[in-house]
Design a protein around this motif. Structure first.
Motif, PDB file in Angstrom:
ATOM      1  N   GLY A 161       0.776  -1.233   0.000  1.00 16.49           N
ATOM      2  CA  GLY A 161       0.000   0.000   0.000  1.00 16.49           C
ATOM      3  C   GLY A 161       0.802   1.274   0.000  1.00 16.49           C
ATOM      4  N   GLY A 162       1.715   1.413  -0.939  1.00 18.46           N
ATOM      5  CA  GLY A 162       2.463   2.654  -1.082  1.00 18.46           C
ATOM      6  C   GLY A 162       3.748   2.697  -0.299  1.00 18.46           C
ATOM      7  N   LYS A 163       3.924   1.809   0.650  1.00 23.43           N
ATOM      8  CA  LYS A 163       5.163   1.752   1.423  1.00 23.43           C
ATOM      9  C   LYS A 163       6.173   0.887   0.662  1.00 23.43           C
ATOM     10  CE  LYS A 163       2.336   2.107   5.565  1.00 23.43           C
ATOM     11  NZ  LYS A 163       1.073   1.933   4.879  1.00 23.43           N
ATOM     12  N   PRO A 164       7.447   1.040   0.945  1.00 19.86           N
ATOM     13  CA  PRO A 164       8.455   0.361   0.115  1.00 19.86           C
ATOM     14  C   PRO A 164       8.700  -1.094   0.491  1.00 19.86           C
ATOM     15  CG  PRO A 164       9.548   1.701   1.754  1.00 19.86           C
ATOM     16  CD  PRO A 164       8.076   1.942   1.918  1.00 19.86           C
ATOM     17  N   ILE A 165       7.639  -1.890   0.557  1.00 25.42           N
ATOM     18  CA  ILE A 165       7.796  -3.316   0.794  1.00 25.42           C
ATOM     19  C   ILE A 165       7.114  -4.063  -0.353  1.00 25.42           C
ATOM     20  CG2 ILE A 165       7.296  -5.261   2.323  1.00 25.42           C
ATOM     21  CD1 ILE A 165       7.356  -3.360   4.666  1.00 25.42           C
ATOM     22  N   HIS A 166       7.912  -4.746  -1.144  1.00 26.75           N
ATOM     23  CA  HIS A 166       7.416  -5.484  -2.314  1.00 26.75           C
ATOM     24  C   HIS A 166       7.978  -6.898  -2.238  1.00 26.75           C
ATOM     25  CE1 HIS A 166       6.244  -1.540  -3.795  1.00 26.75           C
ATOM     26  NE2 HIS A 166       7.489  -1.154  -3.650  1.00 26.75           N
ATOM     27  N   LEU A 167       7.104  -7.873  -2.061  1.00 25.26           N
ATOM     28  CA  LEU A 167       7.526  -9.242  -1.803  1.00 25.26           C
ATOM     29  C   LEU A 167       7.242 -10.161  -2.979  1.00 25.26           C
ATOM     30  CD1 LEU A 167       6.161  -9.601   1.846  1.00 25.26           C
ATOM     31  CD2 LEU A 167       8.475  -8.961   1.137  1.00 25.26           C
ATOM     32  N   PHE A 168       8.093 -11.182  -3.108  1.00 25.83           N
ATOM     33  CA  PHE A 168       7.897 -12.246  -4.095  1.00 25.83           C
ATOM     34  C   PHE A 168       8.138 -13.580  -3.411  1.00 25.83           C
ATOM     35  CE2 PHE A 168       9.656 -15.428  -6.908  1.00 25.83           C
ATOM     36  CZ  PHE A 168       8.741 -15.452  -7.950  1.00 25.83           C
ATOM     37  N   HIS A 169       7.264 -14.576  -3.694  1.00 29.12           N
ATOM     38  CA  HIS A 169       7.401 -15.909  -3.127  1.00 29.12           C
ATOM     39  C   HIS A 169       7.127 -16.970  -4.199  1.00 29.12           C
ATOM     40  CE1 HIS A 169       6.629 -13.499   0.522  1.00 29.12           C
ATOM     41  NE2 HIS A 169       7.349 -14.404   1.148  1.00 29.12           N
ATOM     42  N   TRP A 170       7.973 -17.972  -4.227  1.00 34.68           N
ATOM     43  CA  TRP A 170       7.768 -19.141  -5.085  1.00 34.68           C
ATOM     44  C   TRP A 170       7.796 -20.390  -4.209  1.00 34.68           C
ATOM     45  CZ3 TRP A 170      12.435 -21.827  -7.623  1.00 34.68           C
ATOM     46  CH2 TRP A 170      12.026 -23.033  -8.219  1.00 34.68           C
ATOM     47  N   PHE A 171       6.647 -21.107  -4.185  1.00 37.38           N
ATOM     48  CA  PHE A 171       6.529 -22.358  -3.456  1.00 37.38           C
ATOM     49  C   PHE A 171       6.425 -23.514  -4.453  1.00 37.38           C
ATOM     50  CE2 PHE A 171       4.772 -19.099  -0.724  1.00 37.38           C
ATOM     51  CZ  PHE A 171       5.191 -19.446   0.541  1.00 37.38           C
ATOM     52  N   GLU A 172       7.066 -24.609  -4.118  1.00 42.67           N
ATOM     53  CA  GLU A 172       7.026 -25.787  -4.971  1.00 42.67           C
ATOM     54  C   GLU A 172       6.860 -27.020  -4.092  1.00 42.67           C
ATOM     55  OE1 GLU A 172       7.342 -27.280  -9.038  1.00 42.67           O
ATOM     56  OE2 GLU A 172       7.546 -25.230  -8.326  1.00 42.67           O
ATOM     57  N   ASP A 173       5.772 -27.774  -4.341  1.00 42.07           N
ATOM     58  CA  ASP A 173       5.536 -29.037  -3.646  1.00 42.07           C
ATOM     59  C   ASP A 173       5.669 -28.895  -2.128  1.00 42.07           C
ATOM     60  OD1 ASP A 173       4.800 -31.671  -3.501  1.00 42.07           O
ATOM     61  OD2 ASP A 173       6.818 -32.459  -3.824  1.00 42.07           O
ATOM     62  N   GLY A 174       5.008 -27.882  -1.593  1.00 47.29           N
ATOM     63  CA  GLY A 174       4.964 -27.701  -0.151  1.00 47.29           C
ATOM     64  C   GLY A 174       6.182 -27.053   0.463  1.00 47.29           C
ATOM     65  N   GLU A 175       7.030 -26.443  -0.364  1.00 50.30           N
ATOM     66  CA  GLU A 175       8.282 -25.875   0.135  1.00 50.30           C
ATOM     67  C   GLU A 175       8.509 -24.487  -0.443  1.00 50.30           C
ATOM     68  OE1 GLU A 175      12.516 -27.939   0.685  1.00 50.30           O
ATOM     69  OE2 GLU A 175      12.045 -27.579  -1.421  1.00 50.30           O
ATOM     70  N   LEU A 176       8.929 -23.549   0.398  1.00 49.86           N
ATOM     71  CA  LEU A 176       9.289 -22.219  -0.082  1.00 49.86           C
ATOM     72  C   LEU A 176      10.662 -22.312  -0.742  1.00 49.86           C
ATOM     73  CD1 LEU A 176       8.883 -19.174  -0.344  1.00 49.86           C
ATOM     74  CD2 LEU A 176       9.868 -18.918   1.950  1.00 49.86           C
ATOM     75  N   ARG A 177      10.690 -22.155  -2.051  1.00 48.10           N
ATOM     76  CA  ARG A 177      11.945 -22.324  -2.783  1.00 48.10           C
ATOM     77  C   ARG A 177      12.747 -21.031  -2.864  1.00 48.10           C
ATOM     78  NH1 ARG A 177      11.336 -27.055  -5.954  1.00 48.10           N
ATOM     79  NH2 ARG A 177      13.440 -26.702  -6.747  1.00 48.10           N
ATOM     80  N   THR A 178      12.054 -19.921  -3.208  1.00 46.30           N
ATOM     81  CA  THR A 178      12.756 -18.633  -3.316  1.00 46.30           C
ATOM     82  C   THR A 178      11.820 -17.509  -2.888  1.00 46.30           C
ATOM     83  OG1 THR A 178      14.067 -19.434  -5.190  1.00 46.30           O
ATOM     84  CG2 THR A 178      14.014 -17.053  -4.840  1.00 46.30           C
ATOM     85  N   ALA A 179      12.362 -16.586  -2.114  1.00 42.56           N
ATOM     86  CA  ALA A 179      11.614 -15.400  -1.700  1.00 42.56           C
ATOM     87  C   ALA A 179      12.575 -14.227  -1.632  1.00 42.56           C
ATOM     88  CB  ALA A 179      10.956 -15.620  -0.345  1.00 42.56           C
ATOM     89  N   PHE A 180      12.058 -13.038  -1.939  1.00 40.06           N
ATOM     90  CA  PHE A 180      12.871 -11.836  -1.776  1.00 40.06           C
ATOM     91  C   PHE A 180      11.969 -10.630  -1.619  1.00 40.06           C
ATOM     92  CE2 PHE A 180      12.580 -12.552  -6.408  1.00 40.06           C
ATOM     93  CZ  PHE A 180      12.101 -11.346  -6.872  1.00 40.06           C
ATOM     94  N   GLU A 181      12.542  -9.591  -1.045  1.00 36.04           N
ATOM     95  CA  GLU A 181      11.857  -8.309  -0.908  1.00 36.04           C
ATOM     96  C   GLU A 181      12.611  -7.273  -1.718  1.00 36.04           C
ATOM     97  OE1 GLU A 181      11.371  -4.509   1.921  1.00 36.04           O
ATOM     98  OE2 GLU A 181      11.887  -6.396   2.936  1.00 36.04           O
ATOM     99  N   GLY A 182      11.912  -6.615  -2.652  1.00 36.29           N
ATOM    100  CA  GLY A 182      12.561  -5.577  -3.446  1.00 36.29           C
ATOM    101  C   GLY A 182      13.650  -6.143  -4.328  1.00 36.29           C
TER     102      GLY A 182
END
Length: 279
Positions: free
Chosen positions: A122-143
């Protein structure tokens, strides 16, 4: 082969819908192999019928917030889900103007499949990305994706570079690479992983299955950590346990509630008396 890049998502910067998403805070999630109804059930969402396009979704979400009198602390929201074709079959696309809270139960929904999600708060500088595969968080990052988490944080480095993120082959930030629209690059990355091309018309024209997503229970916390490194490389690291914080809070509360005791400086009073009598 899908060769989409950030350039293919340049439309987001002139889109009224995308501007609303960024201002309100949103989460956009793509789930393979699950129906919209199944996804909403997993989110424990109360069915709220259907909505025609994002206009219907926004109208339902606004009506819900009006019901709770726009309580700032109420984090429930209306999510909309619809089916879209993508890589290896149909995917469910879920859009929620949730302030960037993220998709609950994404890990569970990815079992036997894949979940890709991105959000902004909502306008604040937090932008997240998540990739889950077969019940597991494989890659995540902010910005910046140069700081990645997950069980396989480097697996997406080639794709991240291809969609336009300024990374070296080793996955470090590349100061010499061209500047890229990070949000457009995230949308391109999501398409590379799902095969779903998200367009303004795809979101605007879909018929959404609507559900009221309840507030998620707050996670219990056991302590607080401050870890800051300034521009000169000086590091401040401090840990407090829950018990230490609770004890300090109790002391502060006791001091605030303690009676105020006023004392007088007797020598000053004596001096004032001598002055008044001309001594």
């Amino acid at each position: 082969m899908n060769s989409v890049t950030a350039h293919d998502y340049a439309w987001i910067r002139t889109s009224p819908l995308f501007r609303h998403m960024m201002e309100s805070g949103y989460t956009l999630t793509l789930i393979r192999g699950r129906s919209p109804q199944e996804v909403l059930r997993a989110m424990e969402a109360e069915p709220r019928g259907t909505g025609e396009g994002t206009a219907g979704l926004i109208e339902a979400d606004d009506a819900h917030h009006a019901e709770v009198d726009y309580d700032y602390w109420d984090e429930s929201y209306i999510a909309g889900a619809f089916k879209a074709p993508g890589e290896k079959g149909d995917w469910t696309v879920v859009l929620g103007f949730d302030g960037g809270l993220g998709m609950p139960c994404a890990e569970t929904l990815s079992e036997g499949g894949r979940v890709v999600a991105h959000s902004s708060n909502g306008g604040k500088p937090i932008h997240l990305f998540h990739w889950f595969e077969d019940g597991e968080l494989r890659t995540a990052f902010e910005g910046r994706p140069s700081a990645r988490d997950g069980s396989s944080p480097d697996e997406l480095v080639p794709l991240l570079r291809e969609v336009g993120f300024p990374l070296t082959p080793e996955g470090e930030h590349d100061e010499c690479a061209p500047v890229v629209d990070g949000k457009a690059a995230v949308l391109a990355l999501a398409e590379r992983l799902t095969g779903v091309r998200v367009t303004e018309s795809l979101l605007q024209d879909a018929t959404y299955e609507l559900g009221l997503v309840p507030e998620q229970p707050a996670e219990e916390w056991t302590g607080l950590v401050i870890d800051i490194t300034d521009a000169h490389g000086e590091r401040l690291y401090k840990e407090w346990t829950y018990e230490e914080i609770a004890a300090a809070s109790d002391r502060a509360r006791a001091e605030a509630n303690a009676p105020v005791v006023i004392t007088y400086n007797e020598p000053l009073a004596k001096d004032r008396s001598e002055h008044e009598t001309g001594g």
